[in-house]
Design a protein around this motif. Structure first.
Motif, PDB file in Angstrom:
ATOM      1  N   GLY A  30       0.821  -1.213   0.000  1.00 40.48           N
ATOM      2  CA  GLY A  30       0.000   0.000   0.000  1.00 40.48           C
ATOM      3  C   GLY A  30       0.854   1.261   0.000  1.00 40.48           C
ATOM      4  N   ALA A  31       2.026   1.172  -0.613  1.00 41.82           N
ATOM      5  CA  ALA A  31       2.966   2.304  -0.638  1.00 41.82           C
ATOM      6  C   ALA A  31       2.946   2.974  -2.007  1.00 41.82           C
ATOM      7  CB  ALA A  31       4.379   1.810  -0.324  1.00 41.82           C
ATOM      8  N   ARG A  32       3.546   4.135  -2.043  1.00 41.71           N
ATOM      9  CA  ARG A  32       3.730   4.857  -3.297  1.00 41.71           C
ATOM     10  C   ARG A  32       5.187   4.731  -3.719  1.00 41.71           C
ATOM     11  NH1 ARG A  32       5.365   9.968  -3.511  1.00 41.71           N
ATOM     12  NH2 ARG A  32       3.610  10.575  -4.811  1.00 41.71           N
ATOM     13  N   ILE A  33       5.468   5.058  -4.962  1.00 44.91           N
ATOM     14  CA  ILE A  33       6.838   4.968  -5.480  1.00 44.91           C
ATOM     15  C   ILE A  33       7.310   6.322  -5.967  1.00 44.91           C
ATOM     16  CG2 ILE A  33       8.165   4.104  -7.461  1.00 44.91           C
ATOM     17  CD1 ILE A  33       7.158   1.408  -6.934  1.00 44.91           C
ATOM     18  N   THR A  34       8.563   6.608  -5.665  1.00 39.15           N
ATOM     19  CA  THR A  34       9.258   7.758  -6.238  1.00 39.15           C
ATOM     20  C   THR A  34      10.384   7.182  -7.081  1.00 39.15           C
ATOM     21  OG1 THR A  34       8.757   9.150  -4.320  1.00 39.15           O
ATOM     22  CG2 THR A  34      10.563   9.865  -5.759  1.00 39.15           C
ATOM     23  N   VAL A  35      10.318   7.377  -8.392  1.00 40.65           N
ATOM     24  CA  VAL A  35      11.339   6.860  -9.297  1.00 40.65           C
ATOM     25  C   VAL A  35      12.387   7.949  -9.493  1.00 40.65           C
ATOM     26  CG1 VAL A  35      11.778   5.756 -11.516  1.00 40.65           C
ATOM     27  CG2 VAL A  35       9.510   5.628 -10.516  1.00 40.65           C
ATOM     28  N   PHE A  36      13.669   7.538  -9.444  1.00 39.41           N
ATOM     29  CA  PHE A  36      14.761   8.498  -9.522  1.00 39.41           C
ATOM     30  C   PHE A  36      15.787   8.080 -10.568  1.00 39.41           C
ATOM     31  CE2 PHE A  36      19.073   9.754  -8.244  1.00 39.41           C
ATOM     32  CZ  PHE A  36      18.943  11.116  -8.344  1.00 39.41           C
TER      33      PHE A  36
END
Length: 147
Positions: A30-36
């Motif tokens: 149930g998490a969000r992702i930050t793509v870098f």
């Protein structure tokens, strides 16, 4: 447990597979992702006897780096959208990727860094990549290494 997961990418096959696994992990958690993506800095050429001259201007190099970043980041963002995982993308220019990864995680409020065991560094990445190892040893944020 984890709410915002940083997923660094370099466009390699292992990095892409890692991003896909991170998306599954985020969906289940149930998490969000930050793509870098860490964009390379313009290489400074030192001129002298036998030196090669790179005809690419700093502006053209920056434009190409931006296009490459957008390609890699948008690919992972599309996979997130397909999986119903909230996603943001970010990039920074740095020739020290491990520092840029840690800084991006801190700035984005990430509570986990989910990264590949190695990237494009070839033979030096066979066991544990140098950038991954540096993130592991320097980050105060937990790091999950995917193999």
């Amino acid at each position: 447990m984890f709410r915002n997961i940083l997923v660094p990418t370099d466009g390699s096959e292992l990095s892409r597979a890692t991003a896909k696994r991170a998306i599954t992990f985020a969906s289940e958690a149930g998490a969000r992702i930050t793509v870098f993506y860490a964009k390379p800095e313009y290489p400074i050429a030192y001129f002298g006897e036998g030196a090669l001259i790179d005809p690419t201007t700093p502006e053209k190099f920056t434009q190409m780096a931006e296009q490459q970043a957008a390609e890699y980041l948008n690919e992972v963002a599309a996979w997130c959208a397909e999986a119903g995982v909230e996603c943001t993308t970010t990039s920074a220019t740095s020739d020290i990727p491990y520092e840029a990864i840690i800084e991006a995680a801190e700035k984005s409020g990430c509570d986990l860094i989910f990264m590949a065991s190695h990237g494009r560094r070839g033979i030096s990445g066979l066991l544990l990549g140098s950038e991954t190892n540096k993130v592991l040893t320097h980050s105060k944020i937990p790091v999950l290494v995917y193999r």
